[in-house]
Write a protein that holds these residues in place. Structure first.
Motif, PDB file in Angstrom:
ATOM      1  N   ASN A 192       0.820  -1.209   0.000  1.00  0.00           N
ATOM      2  CA  ASN A 192       0.000   0.000   0.000  1.00  0.00           C
ATOM      3  C   ASN A 192       0.854   1.259   0.000  1.00  0.00           C
ATOM      4  O   ASN A 192       0.544   2.237  -0.703  1.00  0.00           O
ATOM      5  CB  ASN A 192      -0.919   0.011   1.226  1.00  0.00           C
ATOM      6  CG  ASN A 192      -1.952  -1.101   1.191  1.00  0.00           C
ATOM      7  OD1 ASN A 192      -2.244  -1.653   0.139  1.00  0.00           O
ATOM      8  ND2 ASN A 192      -2.495  -1.433   2.344  1.00  0.00           N
ATOM      9  N   LEU A 193       1.927   1.232   0.788  1.00  0.00           N
ATOM     10  CA  LEU A 193       2.810   2.393   0.869  1.00  0.00           C
ATOM     11  C   LEU A 193       3.483   2.659  -0.473  1.00  0.00           C
ATOM     12  O   LEU A 193       3.655   3.817  -0.878  1.00  0.00           O
ATOM     13  CB  LEU A 193       3.863   2.180   1.962  1.00  0.00           C
ATOM     14  CG  LEU A 193       4.851   3.333   2.191  1.00  0.00           C
ATOM     15  CD1 LEU A 193       4.100   4.606   2.556  1.00  0.00           C
ATOM     16  CD2 LEU A 193       5.846   2.962   3.281  1.00  0.00           C
ATOM     17  N   ILE A 196       1.129   4.566  -2.549  1.00  0.00           N
ATOM     18  CA  ILE A 196       0.999   5.943  -2.072  1.00  0.00           C
ATOM     19  C   ILE A 196       2.181   6.791  -2.526  1.00  0.00           C
ATOM     20  O   ILE A 196       2.013   7.942  -2.965  1.00  0.00           O
ATOM     21  CB  ILE A 196       0.873   5.956  -0.532  1.00  0.00           C
ATOM     22  CG1 ILE A 196      -0.460   5.330  -0.117  1.00  0.00           C
ATOM     23  CG2 ILE A 196       0.997   7.368   0.020  1.00  0.00           C
ATOM     24  CD1 ILE A 196      -0.583   5.077   1.368  1.00  0.00           C
ATOM     25  N   GLU A 202       3.090  10.568  -0.103  1.00  0.00           N
ATOM     26  CA  GLU A 202       3.758  10.105   1.116  1.00  0.00           C
ATOM     27  C   GLU A 202       3.891  11.187   2.182  1.00  0.00           C
ATOM     28  O   GLU A 202       4.058  10.893   3.373  1.00  0.00           O
ATOM     29  CB  GLU A 202       5.141   9.537   0.792  1.00  0.00           C
ATOM     30  CG  GLU A 202       6.180  10.546   0.310  1.00  0.00           C
ATOM     31  CD  GLU A 202       6.145  10.754  -1.193  1.00  0.00           C
ATOM     32  OE1 GLU A 202       7.154  11.263  -1.724  1.00  0.00           O
ATOM     33  OE2 GLU A 202       5.139  10.406  -1.819  1.00  0.00           O
ATOM     34  N   ILE A 205       1.561  10.700   5.026  1.00  0.00           N
ATOM     35  CA  ILE A 205       1.992   9.656   5.957  1.00  0.00           C
ATOM     36  C   ILE A 205       3.074  10.195   6.890  1.00  0.00           C
ATOM     37  O   ILE A 205       3.037   9.979   8.108  1.00  0.00           O
ATOM     38  CB  ILE A 205       2.528   8.431   5.182  1.00  0.00           C
ATOM     39  CG1 ILE A 205       1.515   7.956   4.141  1.00  0.00           C
ATOM     40  CG2 ILE A 205       2.895   7.311   6.143  1.00  0.00           C
ATOM     41  CD1 ILE A 205       0.231   7.440   4.711  1.00  0.00           C
ATOM     42  N   THR A 253      -1.978   3.479   5.759  1.00  0.00           N
ATOM     43  CA  THR A 253      -1.861   3.020   4.372  1.00  0.00           C
ATOM     44  C   THR A 253      -3.075   2.186   3.969  1.00  0.00           C
ATOM     45  O   THR A 253      -3.513   2.229   2.814  1.00  0.00           O
ATOM     46  CB  THR A 253      -0.580   2.196   4.157  1.00  0.00           C
ATOM     47  OG1 THR A 253      -0.554   1.078   5.074  1.00  0.00           O
ATOM     48  CG2 THR A 253       0.651   3.044   4.363  1.00  0.00           C
TER      49      THR A 253
END
Length: 357
Positions: A192-193, A196, A202, A205, A253
């Protein structure tokens, strides 16, 4: 938002349960073994009601990987075949979802070898060739129009208990559901990251993680895994920063991977220090509203409830009407009763230190 009302019958220890006035963020509290996680599992089944494999997944969440004939009734109330599971959901758009899970005694057609056919039997009934679970599901439109379908998961006892899936015909699931439990595999968060970062999101996050560890400057996915920049001469593997940071990354995420859908978080505060809980709730509220995600979460941590109350009172006052807390109690009739605590009642009991867990 997705669900407006949930009703569950004959699922595990829940003979009957109704969740009314479901909001965008829904928190389930109650004593150990009162059914909090089972509610998450049931709604997760409803969110993907065409996928028979979810019957296995929800037990794998509890580290139970077996799926044999003797396991088929584990999720049925009192483990009885004559208690079919019913799960209903009213949606915010006026439509409804209905799911019925029943045991399959045997398939109507099967192939039997000559060797097996010649085997002597003293009974006038054939042994069950295969057993499994059927999932009969319906979408009911606001005007009453109903479209029904079914799928199944089948154990073939003639093929070393091989598991077969019978998918539904002409149906593609439109609802997105993601489940995070205490055994969450961090590899999913890595995937998932990566997405992103590819979308250049990002920074969101990182800003959230900075509220836990102000030294964090950036986050990246390399061949070695997820790494963060905390101002040292080299990047540091995120594993070295503790379970709290990884849990936060997993939740955020997953929220981004669930746009317009439903996310289920069991033991939401597990692995997090109490000082991080306000940051967690801010991140969940902000992301859920931004991406139109509905959240169902469990906890029995008073510090988590206090942190949520503080965030709603001081920082996110406009989100007060978007949150519902349910206190769960088993009745003498074995019905599971959910007592609703909208913000005003929630705020009162938390400030007065009245026990609702």
């Amino acid at each position: 938002m997705v669900f407006d009302r949930i009703e569950i019958e004959n699922f595990r220890g829940i003979r009957h349960l109704v969740l009314d006035s479901v909001k965008q963020i829904n928190l389930l509290v109650g004593k150990n073994n009162c059914g909090k996680s089972s509610i998450l599992d049931a709604i997760f089944l409803l969110s993907g009601f065409s996928n028979p494999l979810l019957n296995l997944r929800i037990n794998q969440f509890r580290d139970y990987d077996k799926f044999e004939e003797e396991d088929l009734l584990l999720n049925f109330y009192q483990m009885r075949a004559d208690n079919p599971i019913h799960i209903y959901g009213d949606l915010t758009d006026g439509n409804k979802r209905e799911l019925k899970i029943s045991p399959i005694v045997s398939e109507s057609q099967y192939v039997i070898s000559k060797d097996n056919l010649s085997t002597q039997s003293l009974s006038n009934k054939e042994a069950n060739i295969s057993r499994g679970l059927s999932m009969n599901f319906s979408n009911v439109k606001a005007d009453g129009t109903r479209k029904s379908n079914s799928s199944a998961i089948i154990i073939n006892s003639q093929q070393n208990d091989e598991i077969k899936i019978r998918p539904p015909k002409d149906y593609n699931e439109t609802m997105t559901g993601v489940y995070i439990n205490s055994k969450f595999t961090f590899n999913i968060a890595v995937d998932n990251l990566t997405s992103i970062i590819q979308d250049k999101q990002e920074k969101v996050i990182v800003d959230i993680l900075k509220q836990i560890d102000p030294k964090i400057r950036s986050i990246s996915v390399l061949k070695s895994g997820v790494n963060v920049d905390i101002g040292l001469s080299r990047l540091v593997p995120i594993n070295m920063l503790g379970d709290g940071i990884r849990k936060m990354v997993a939740i955020i995420t997953s929220l981004y991977d669930c746009k317009g859908g439903v996310i289920f978080i069991d033991e939401i505060d597990n692995g997090l220090h109490y000082s991080s809980l306000s940051s967690l709730w801010k991140a969940i509220i902000k992301t859920a509203e931004l991406l139109d995600i509905q959240v169902f979460a469990t906890t029995h941590n008073i510090e988590s409830l206090q942190a949520l109350n503080k965030v709603l009172s001081n920082d996110y006052t406009e989100s007060k009407d978007h949150i519902m807390c349910y206190s769960l109690r088993h009745m003498n009739t074995d019905e599971l009763k959910a007592y609703n605590y909208p913000y005003d009642k929630f705020n009162y009991v938390i400030n007065q230190e009245i026990e609702i867990r």
